[in-house]
Design an enzyme around this catalytic site. Sequence first.
Site, PDB file in Angstrom:
ATOM      1  N   ASP A  93       0.860  -1.181   0.000  1.00  0.00           N
ATOM      2  CA  ASP A  93       0.000   0.000   0.000  1.00  0.00           C
ATOM      3  C   ASP A  93       0.903   1.240   0.000  1.00  0.00           C
ATOM      4  O   ASP A  93       2.114   1.137   0.125  1.00  0.00           O
ATOM      5  CB  ASP A  93      -0.959  -0.027   1.188  1.00  0.00           C
ATOM      6  CG  ASP A  93      -0.244   0.009   2.517  1.00  0.00           C
ATOM      7  OD1 ASP A  93       0.962   0.321   2.544  1.00  0.00           O
ATOM      8  OD2 ASP A  93      -0.871  -0.288   3.546  1.00  0.00           O
ATOM      9  N   ASP A 267      -8.011  -7.255   0.968  1.00  0.00           N
ATOM     10  CA  ASP A 267      -7.032  -7.541   2.020  1.00  0.00           C
ATOM     11  C   ASP A 267      -7.642  -7.112   3.339  1.00  0.00           C
ATOM     12  O   ASP A 267      -8.485  -6.213   3.365  1.00  0.00           O
ATOM     13  CB  ASP A 267      -5.745  -6.729   1.803  1.00  0.00           C
ATOM     14  CG  ASP A 267      -5.953  -5.265   2.193  1.00  0.00           C
ATOM     15  OD1 ASP A 267      -5.590  -4.880   3.321  1.00  0.00           O
ATOM     16  OD2 ASP A 267      -6.526  -4.498   1.390  1.00  0.00           O
ATOM     17  N   CYS A 305     -12.976 -28.850   8.394  1.00  0.00           N
ATOM     18  CA  CYS A 305     -11.805 -28.034   8.055  1.00  0.00           C
ATOM     19  C   CYS A 305     -10.528 -28.874   8.156  1.00  0.00           C
ATOM     20  O   CYS A 305     -10.351 -29.642   9.101  1.00  0.00           O
ATOM     21  CB  CYS A 305     -11.734 -26.833   8.997  1.00  0.00           C
ATOM     22  SG  CYS A 305     -10.309 -25.779   8.691  1.00  0.00           S
ATOM     23  N   CYS A 307      -7.373 -27.564   8.279  1.00  0.00           N
ATOM     24  CA  CYS A 307      -6.221 -26.836   8.832  1.00  0.00           C
ATOM     25  C   CYS A 307      -5.701 -27.555  10.076  1.00  0.00           C
ATOM     26  O   CYS A 307      -6.419 -28.355  10.684  1.00  0.00           O
ATOM     27  CB  CYS A 307      -6.610 -25.391   9.164  1.00  0.00           C
ATOM     28  SG  CYS A 307      -7.351 -25.196  10.802  1.00  0.00           S
ATOM     29  N   CYS A 310      -7.861 -27.500  13.336  1.00  0.00           N
ATOM     30  CA  CYS A 310      -9.066 -28.340  13.335  1.00  0.00           C
ATOM     31  C   CYS A 310      -8.752 -29.819  13.225  1.00  0.00           C
ATOM     32  O   CYS A 310      -9.433 -30.650  13.822  1.00  0.00           O
ATOM     33  CB  CYS A 310      -9.977 -27.933  12.179  1.00  0.00           C
ATOM     34  SG  CYS A 310     -10.679 -26.284  12.379  1.00  0.00           S
ATOM     35  N   HIS A 336      -6.007 -21.156  11.156  1.00  0.00           N
ATOM     36  CA  HIS A 336      -7.379 -21.556  10.834  1.00  0.00           C
ATOM     37  C   HIS A 336      -8.115 -20.434  10.097  1.00  0.00           C
ATOM     38  O   HIS A 336      -8.775 -20.671   9.068  1.00  0.00           O
ATOM     39  CB  HIS A 336      -8.181 -21.935  12.088  1.00  0.00           C
ATOM     40  CG  HIS A 336      -9.641 -22.031  11.783  1.00  0.00           C
ATOM     41  ND1 HIS A 336     -10.215 -23.156  11.228  1.00  0.00           N
ATOM     42  CD2 HIS A 336     -10.633 -21.099  11.846  1.00  0.00           C
ATOM     43  CE1 HIS A 336     -11.501 -22.913  10.980  1.00  0.00           C
ATOM     44  NE2 HIS A 336     -11.776 -21.681  11.354  1.00  0.00           N
TER      45      HIS A 336
END
Length: 376
Positions: A93, A267, A305, A307, A310, A336
């Site tokens: 940015d 974002d 999930c 990840c 999880c 996660h």
Amino acid sequence: MTNRISFQLNASDGKARTGVIATPRGEIRTPAFMPVGTAATVKAMMPESVRATGADILLGNTYHLMLRPTAERIDRLGGLHRFMNWDRPILTDSGGFQVMSLAGLRKLTEKGVTFKSHIDGSKHELTPERSMEIQRLLGSDIVMCFDECPALPADRDRIAESMRLSMRWAQRSREAFGDRPGHALFGIQQGGLEQDLRQESAEALREIGFDGYAVGGLAVGEGQEAMFSCLEYAPDMLPADKPRYLMGVGKPDDIVGAVARGIDMMDCVLPSRSGRTGQVFTRFGVVNIKNARHADDPRPLDEACTCPACSQYSRAYLHHVFRANEMISGMLLTWHNLHYFQEIMADMRNAIAAGSFEAWQAGFHDQRVQGDIDPL
């Protein structure tokens, strides 16, 4: 390998679009969510873990990096990609938003902004030319032009004056950026919630000509309803053959609503910041891991999930390490959240390509309204 940055639109469904931004450092699949690596790191994550969640691109922050460790030092050390060990695309940015929101005493003139660092009170000047120079030293793939972002609500005259200053700065950013094969410069539409000012801004940007276009000045406190009503028209004012980036958004339903209105990139610090404070985003809405109801719960956060949080840990464990202030808590919950956000993006890309985006969107909202699984 391309030495230019190009955008290919592969499918659309209503206003929702899916495509690919091709860069020398790899492809960015759109709609894309960019995790925020403010100070050259996505907090609590290793770069390879961020990549494992499905992220194609990260965001770095001009304001923070210019103050510490400085753009000049990063340049001497081989550029931001090498410095932070991320070899894929990076968007930086321009620093404008942080100067307005974080810096100490600041003075705004036609030339730029002088401000005091929030770290040590030292004085700095940021202009369109200096912002382009910093982003060149960092070596980012996508550079944002320098703009001023007034906080909403603001009166119409203030918004108009600010937008026109940003358009003059956009022209100066374009000139200072020059010709840099393999790097892209994005313009930023401003104009608050005023449709005619957004139109004026879009026309000014198209006249200058950019590689992509951002919708700026939203997600600054105006609320979702106002943001969505602005997104009903703002993206349509920007060139259809270039990527459209909504800055600083957002919650899962903000992201889905933005894509439904024609946005390609977003974002937000939310998935990582929330992860560190025990707030977890799941298919069934938001889970607060600090709540006592999780203390004896052997079940995963979300059984579907994949990840690490999880697939390898229970709610009871995640509750315990959060309560005990253990570092692994922020690591697992951030992983996660980022995984879930990237899963939403992948699902949307697939649904748009299949022409079933509306049905997917309805299912997404139905599931979230159900709320978390019942306590044991």
